[in-house]
Design an enzyme around this catalytic site. Structure first.
Site, PDB file in Angstrom:
ATOM      1  N   ILE A   1      36.734  44.016  41.926  1.00  0.00           N
ATOM      2  CA  ILE A   1      37.142  44.958  42.974  1.00  0.00           C
ATOM      3  C   ILE A   1      38.163  45.841  42.257  1.00  0.00           C
ATOM      4  O   ILE A   1      39.294  45.416  42.017  1.00  0.00           O
ATOM      5  CB  ILE A   1      37.759  44.246  44.200  1.00  0.00           C
ATOM      6  CG1 ILE A   1      36.728  43.341  44.872  1.00  0.00           C
ATOM      7  CG2 ILE A   1      38.301  45.289  45.182  1.00  0.00           C
ATOM      8  CD1 ILE A   1      37.260  42.525  46.035  1.00  0.00           C
ATOM      9  N   PRO A   2      37.748  47.046  41.859  1.00  0.00           N
ATOM     10  CA  PRO A   2      38.491  47.820  40.854  1.00  0.00           C
ATOM     11  C   PRO A   2      39.763  48.515  41.330  1.00  0.00           C
ATOM     12  O   PRO A   2      39.839  49.744  41.392  1.00  0.00           O
ATOM     13  CB  PRO A   2      37.443  48.836  40.388  1.00  0.00           C
ATOM     14  CG  PRO A   2      36.596  49.063  41.593  1.00  0.00           C
ATOM     15  CD  PRO A   2      36.524  47.719  42.282  1.00  0.00           C
ATOM     16  N   CYS A   3      40.792  47.740  41.596  1.00  0.00           N
ATOM     17  CA  CYS A   3      42.061  48.330  42.015  1.00  0.00           C
ATOM     18  C   CYS A   3      42.702  49.126  40.870  1.00  0.00           C
ATOM     19  O   CYS A   3      43.567  49.961  41.109  1.00  0.00           O
ATOM     20  CB  CYS A   3      43.002  47.276  42.579  1.00  0.00           C
ATOM     21  SG  CYS A   3      43.221  45.824  41.566  1.00  0.00           S
ATOM     22  N   HIS A   4      42.233  48.906  39.642  1.00  0.00           N
ATOM     23  CA  HIS A   4      42.744  49.690  38.508  1.00  0.00           C
ATOM     24  C   HIS A   4      42.305  51.158  38.598  1.00  0.00           C
ATOM     25  O   HIS A   4      42.864  52.000  37.913  1.00  0.00           O
ATOM     26  CB  HIS A   4      42.282  49.078  37.175  1.00  0.00           C
ATOM     27  CG  HIS A   4      40.800  49.032  36.994  1.00  0.00           C
ATOM     28  ND1 HIS A   4      40.027  48.008  37.527  1.00  0.00           N
ATOM     29  CD2 HIS A   4      39.945  49.880  36.385  1.00  0.00           C
ATOM     30  CE1 HIS A   4      38.757  48.240  37.209  1.00  0.00           C
ATOM     31  NE2 HIS A   4      38.679  49.364  36.529  1.00  0.00           N
TER      32      HIS A   4
END
Length: 161
Positions: A122-125
């Site tokens: 889950i690409p919070c970056h």
């Protein structure tokens, strides 16, 4: 709960899943060890490890794993929205807030991002603050930079062993 781990440039990554899907991804730090209630099960975790390896090696752009993060309805909504940010692109808090129909929730978006139990996948970056600069990340700004460099084709994050 089943788990397995993977050694990477980012550190040892632990993946924890049950019959509903991936629950957690933890980038281990010194002194971290799995909970005694977790069952080390490489066979069950093989699809998760395989897709993560492909991503960290620059060969995968999207994940097709079942995800089952635990959180509030709002957090779930934010995390789902993060999975829709295309590989190699970023969005800011305000863009995400508008997308989920809550244009004044920018600060709450940041809070939900910071407690994401499945970072990387889950690409919070891929989320920047409202001034479009890199913002806080549970594992540090350096990891954000490394993940974005990976997504721009400049870096592999798999160990060379």
């Amino acid at each position: 709960m089943h788990y397995d781990c993977l050694d990477t440039v980012l550190g040892k990554i632990y993946l924890l899943a049950d019959d509903k899907g991936l629950r957690q991804l933890i980038v281990g730090s010194a002194g971290f060890c799995p909970d005694e209630s977790w069952e080390h099960n490489p066979d069950t975790m093989k699809p998760y490890i395989s897709q993560l390896k492909e991503y960290l090696g620059g060969k995968r752009r999207t994940f097709t794993l079942p995800l089952a993060p635990q959180g509030t309805a709002f957090q779930q909504q934010v995390w789902h929205s993060l999975t829709e940010i295309p590989f190699g692109q970023t969005r800011n808090y305000q863009q995400i807030a508008k997308k989920i129909g809550m244009p004044l929730a920018g600060q709450a978006i940041g809070m939900a991002k910071n407690v994401n139990p499945i970072p990387i996948i889950i690409p919070c970056h891929r989320v920047r603050n409202d001034s479009d600069s890199l913002c806080g990340y549970r594992y540090g700004r350096e990891m954000v930079s490394q993940l974005l460099a990976l997504e721009s084709g400049q870096l592999s994050l798999l160990n060379k062993t």
